[in-house]
Design an enzyme around this catalytic site. Structure first.
Site, PDB file in Angstrom:
ATOM      1  N   ARG A 184       0.859  -1.265   0.008  1.00 52.98           N
ATOM      2  CA  ARG A 184       0.128   0.044  -0.063  1.00 52.98           C
ATOM      3  C   ARG A 184       0.891   1.190  -0.009  1.00 52.98           C
ATOM      4  O   ARG A 184       1.813   1.259   0.676  1.00 52.98           O
ATOM      5  CB  ARG A 184      -0.915   0.126   1.267  1.00 52.98           C
ATOM      6  CG  ARG A 184      -2.030  -0.946   1.390  1.00 52.98           C
ATOM      7  CD  ARG A 184      -2.748  -0.620   2.519  1.00 52.98           C
ATOM      8  NE  ARG A 184      -2.029  -0.767   3.878  1.00 52.98           N
ATOM      9  CZ  ARG A 184      -2.459  -0.106   4.924  1.00 52.98           C
ATOM     10  NH1 ARG A 184      -3.735   0.531   4.990  1.00 52.98           N
ATOM     11  NH2 ARG A 184      -1.660  -0.026   6.180  1.00 52.98           N
ATOM     12  N   SER A 193       8.085  -5.171   6.368  1.00 53.68           N
ATOM     13  CA  SER A 193       7.789  -6.157   7.260  1.00 53.68           C
ATOM     14  C   SER A 193       8.594  -7.585   7.139  1.00 53.68           C
ATOM     15  O   SER A 193       8.133  -8.582   6.932  1.00 53.68           O
ATOM     16  CB  SER A 193       6.064  -6.385   7.346  1.00 53.68           C
ATOM     17  OG  SER A 193       5.716  -5.456   7.664  1.00 53.68           O
ATOM     18  N   ASP A 217       6.176  -3.041  12.159  1.00 53.65           N
ATOM     19  CA  ASP A 217       4.621  -2.865  12.142  1.00 53.65           C
ATOM     20  C   ASP A 217       4.270  -3.059  13.931  1.00 53.65           C
ATOM     21  O   ASP A 217       3.019  -2.392  13.989  1.00 53.65           O
ATOM     22  CB  ASP A 217       3.990  -4.131  11.436  1.00 53.65           C
ATOM     23  CG  ASP A 217       4.343  -5.614  11.880  1.00 53.65           C
ATOM     24  OD1 ASP A 217       5.415  -5.519  12.445  1.00 53.65           O
ATOM     25  OD2 ASP A 217       3.799  -6.535  11.163  1.00 53.65           O
TER      26      ASP A 217
END
Length: 706
Positions: A328, A392, A446
Site C-alpha cells: 500500500r 515487514s 509494524d
C-alpha cells in the site's frame, strides 16, 4: 383394555352387517397419512420442548438424558454382571464381551423369584395375542370370549376380530408417526438429505402380533420416504443391553482418561506461567546487554523511535507498507490543535511474482513507479514529502531511517538486497526515476507502528503487541538499559522479536510432542518456537496433529483418518475461532468439520471443541505471561509500586477469537498484580503508525536543529 371397553359398548348395538357398523362407529380410529404427518410434526415440536431448558418443565415428552454417550464401536471387552429387575422375578446375568475379530457375547443367567411378602400389589399376566382375521384368529377369539363369560356366535367373533384389527392398526400407525418424527430429527441433526439407520426393537406386541410389524414398517416407509430404516430384533435388551451399556461406559472412561492425560500437557498452572514470565524477563535482559546480546534469542532490537506522539504532530506524510504480494501507498494528513484529526487515503498495488523473484533494482523501481502513480492520483507530486517505510521483513536497524535486510521471507527472493539498507535502495530508485523526491524519515516495524497508533489516542500506551499470523511485542525502554547504543538519557522503543523466545531450549519442558511436530515440518524448523505456540499461523496445525493422534487411537471419526486431515495447514486458525464461539451449537460445529471433509458425530464435535479450547487457552496464557514480563519490567525500570499502562494491540487472532483477549488479560492481571494494564485495539499500525512515527521523527529532528 381399549378393545374390551369398545366391545362392551358395541355388542348391544351391532345388528345386520356388523363389520360395516364397526367401521362406521370406529371411523375416528382410522388415521389418514395427513393426520399422521400432523402427529409427526406435533411430536417433533414436543421433543424440542423437552430438550429446551425453558420449556422442559411443561413439556409432555420429557426427553430425559440417559447419560449413555456412545453406542458400542466393537472395541468393548470384559466380564460384566447385569441385573434385570422388572417383575415378580429377576435375572442375574454374567456377560462376557470379546473384541477379537468378530465381537461375540457369551451370556449365562439365573432367574430368581421375588418373594410375595416383598412384592406389594397384584397384577395379571398379559393375555394371549390379539385375535386376527383367519381361522386360528377366530378360534382364539371364541376361546377368549368364552373365558370372559359370554357365548359368542361366529358373527360375534368376526366383529371382535375386526375391532382388534382397527385398534392394533391405529397403534402401529401412531408408533410409526412418532418414530418418523425421531428419524426426521436424526436426519436434521446429521445434516444429510437421506438417513440410513438401524432401529433396535423389542416388546411382546412387536414380536408376537401377527400383523403389527408389517403394518408399522409399511406406514413408516410412507411417512419418511427419505429414510432407509432397518429393524433389528433385540436379544435380551434388559440383560445383554445393560452389560453393553456398562462396557461402553468402561471404554469411554478409559478414553476420557487418555484424552485428559494428553490435554493435561497444555493446561498451564499459575506456577508454570510465573516461570515462563521469569524466563522471558531473563531473555529480555540478555538481549539488552552488550555482553550477551550476540547469543540472546530475544534480540531486543532498537527501533530508534525515541518518543510516542505528544499531540503536536502536524503535516502531510506518505507511508509505504510492504509486507507481502500486495503493498500500500498512503497519504496521511495529521492535524494538531483542539480537535486532532488523522485523515488517510491509500491505494493497493500488486507485486508480480517475476518482480518478487527478480533483481532488487527491478523490485524497488516497481515500488517507486507505484508511488509515482499514487502521487499523480492524489495530485500531490511536487513538494518533497516525508515518508515512513513499513518493511515487514527481518531487518537490523542502525538508525531511524536505515534498516539492513537480514533475509527475505514470504516468497520474496529479489537479488542484491540482503545485507543492504532498504531505505538507501528506495532512495536510489527514486533518483533513477528523476520525477520527484521524498524524504525517507523512518524504516518502521509494524509492531512499533501498532504502539504508536494507539499512543496517539491514549498517552499511557507504551507497549505494542501483535497476535495474528505471527506474534511480536515492543515497549519503551530506558536508554540506560540499552547497552548496544551510546547514551543514557531518555527512552527508546525496543522491538523485542519475542517470537524467537525458546529457540535456545528454555521452553522445552512445556513444549508438547505436537509442538515439536509442527516445528519439525515448518519452513523454519528450530526457530520462532514461542511464536509457534501462540500465533494464528500455527494453532490450527497443533490442533490438526492432536486430532490425527486421537483418530489413530480410535477416539475420533470412528478411527478413520481422512485424506483431508492428513493435509498440512488444512485446519486454519479461523476454524478455531468459529468452533469456540459460545453461540455456535454442535450442529454448526459439525457443519464446519464437514467443510473440511470430516464426517463427525456429536461426540466428535464435543471433543474437537475441547481440543481447540485447550490449545487456544494455552496460547493466550503464554502471551499473557510474556506481556506480564514486559509491564513488570517497565514498572521496575521506573521504581514504581504501581504502574498504569496501555498496550496497543493488533492481529486477527486477538480480534476474532471469542476468548483469546479475555484469557490473556486475566493472565496478565494474575501474574502482574502491581500493574493495571489496559488493552487498546490498534487501527492500521503499518499505515497510520508508520506516518505517526515519521511525524514524531520530523518533530524531534526539528526540535534538535532548533
Amino acid at each position: 383394555m381399549i378393545a374390551a371397553q369398545l366391545l362392551a359398548y358395541y355388542f348391544t348395538e351391532l345388528k345386520d352387517d356388523q363389520v360395516k357398523k364397526i367401521d362406521k362407529y370406529l371411523y375416528a380410529m382410522r388415521l389418514s397419512d395427513e393426520t399422521l404427518i400432523d402427529i409427526m410434526t406435533r411430536f417433533k415440536k414436543e421433543m424440542k420442548n423437552g430438550l429446551s431448558r425453558d420449556f422442559n418443565p411443561t413439556a409432555t415428552v420429557k426427553m430425559l438424558p440417559t447419560f449413555v454417550r456412545s453406542i458400542p464401536d466393537g472395541s468393548e471387552k470384559g466380564d460384566f454382571i447385569a441385573l434385570d429387575l422388572g417383575g415378580s422375578s429377576f435375572r442375574i446375568l454374567r456377560v462376557q464381551v470379546n473384541h477379537e475379530q468378530n465381537q461375540n457375547v457369551h451370556m449365562e443367567s439365573e432367574i430368581y423369584d421375588t418373594p410375595e411378602n416383598i412384592v406389594h400389589g397384584s397384577g395379571s399376566q398379559v393375555g394371549p395375542p390379539a385375535p386376527h382375521r383367519n381361522k386360528e384368529g377366530l378360534h382364539n377369539a371364541k376361546e377368549i370370549l368364552t373365558r370372559l363369560g359370554v357365548e359368542p356366535s361366529d358373527d360375534d367373533c368376526i366383529s371382535v376380530q375386526h375391532v382388534c384389527t382397527i385398534v392394533s392398526f391405529r397403534s402401529a400407525n401412531l408408533v410409526a408417526a412418532t418414530l418418523g418424527a425421531i428419524l426426521n430429527r436424526l436426519r436434521d441433526n446429521k445434516g444429510t438429505p437421506r438417513l440410513r439407520t438401524t432401529v433396535g426393537v423389542d416388546g411382546s406386541l412387536y414380536k408376537t402380533h401377527p400383523q403389527f410389524s408389517r403394518r408399522f414398517h409399511k406406514t413408516l416407509r410412507r411417512l419418511v420416504p427419505d429414510s432407509d430404516v432397518r429393524f433389528l430384533l433385540s436379544e435380551s435388551g434388559s440383560g445383554k443391553g445393560a452389560a453393553m451399556v456398562t462396557a461402553v461406559a468402561y471404554r469411554l472412561a478409559e478414553q476420557h482418561r487418555q484424552i485428559e492425560e494428553t490435554l493435561a500437557h497444555f493446561r498451564l498452572t499459575k506456577d508454570m506461567l510465573l516461570e515462563v514470565k521469569k524466563r522471558m524477563r531473563a531473555e529480555m535482559d540478555m538481549g539488552l546487554r552488550k555482553q550477551t546480546h550476540e547469543k540472546a534469542v530475544v534480540k531486543m532490537l532498537p527501533s530508534f523511535v525515541r518518543s510516542t506522539p505528544d499531540g503536536t504532530e502536524h503535516g502531510d506524510f506518505l507511508a509505504l507498507d510492504l509486507g507481502g504480494t500486495n503493498f500500500r501507498v498512503l497519504l496521511v494528513k495529521i492535524r494538531s490543535g483542539k480537535k486532532r484529526t488523522v485523515e488517510m487515503h491509500n491505494k493497493i498495488y500488486a507485486i508480480p511474482i517475476e518482480i518478487m523473484q527478480g533483481t532488487g533494482e527491478e523490485l524497488f523501481d516497481h515500488i517507486v513507479s507505484c508511488i509515482s502513480d499514487f502521487l499523480d492520483y492524489m495530485g500531490i507530486k511536487g513538494p518533497k514529502m516525508p515518508l515512513g517505510f513499513t518493511f515487514s521483513f527481518p531487518c537490523k536497524q542502525t538508525s531511524l531511517d536505515a534498516g539492513i535486510l537480514i533475509t527475505w521471507t514470504k516468497g520474496f527472493k529479489a537479488t542484491d538486497c540482503v545485507g543492504h539498507d532498504v531505505a538507501t535502495l528506495l532512495r536510489e530508485a527514486i533518483k533513477r526515476r528523476e520525477e520527484f523526491d521524498l524524504d525517507v524519515v523512518a524504516v518502521v516495524n509494524d509492531t512499533v507502528g501498532t504502539m504508536m497508533t494507539c499512543a496517539y489516542e491514549e498517552p499511557t500506551c507504551e507497549v505494542g503487541l501483535i497476535v495474528g499470523t505471527g506474534s511480536n511485542a515492543c515497549y519503551m525502554e530506558e536508554m540506560k538499559n540499552v547497552e548496544m547504543l551510546e547514551g543514557n538519557d531518555g527512552r527508546m522503543c525496543i522491538n523485542m522479536e519475542w517470537g524467537a523466545f525458546g529457540d535456545n531450549g528454555c521452553l522445552d519442558d512445556i513444549r508438547t510432542i505436537y509442538d515439536r511436530l509442527v516445528d519439525e515440518y515448518s519452513l523454519n524448523a528450530g526457530k520462532q518456537r514461542f511464536e509457534k505456540m501462540i500465533s494464528g499461523m500455527y494453532l490450527g496445525e497443533i490442533v490438526r496433529n492432536i486430532l490425527i493422534d486421537f483418530t489413530k487411537k480410535g477416539f475420533l471419526f470412528r478411527g478413520q483418518i481422512s485424506e483431508t486431515l492428513k493435509t498440512r495447514g488444512i485446519f486454519q486458525t479461523k476454524y478455531l475461532s468459529q468452533i469456540e464461539s459460545d453461540r455456535l451449537a454442535l450442529l454448526q460445529v459439525r457443519a464446519i468439520l464437514q467443510q473440511l471433509g470430516l464426517n463427525s458425530t456429536c461426540d466428535d464435535s464435543i471433543l474437537v471443541k475441547t481440543v481447540c479450547g485447550v490449545v487456544s487457552k494455552r496460547a493466550a496464557q503464554l502471551c499473557g505471561a510474556g506481556m506480564a514480563a514486559v509491564v513488570d519490567k517497565i514498572r521496575e525500570n521506573r521504581g514504581l509500586d504501581h504502574l498504569n499502562v496501555t498496550v496497543g494491540v493488533d492481529g486477527t487472532l486477538y480480534k476474532l477469537h471469542p476468548h483469546f483477549s479475555r484469557i490473556m488479560y486475566q493472565t496478565v492481571k494474575e501474574l502482574s498484580p502491581k500493574c493495571n494494564v489496559s488493552f487498546l485495539l490498534s487501527e492500521d499500525g503499518s499505515g497510520k503508525g508508520a506516518a505517526l512515527i515519521t511525524a514524531v521523527g520530523v518533530r524531534l529532528r526539528e526540535e534538535t536543529s532548533s
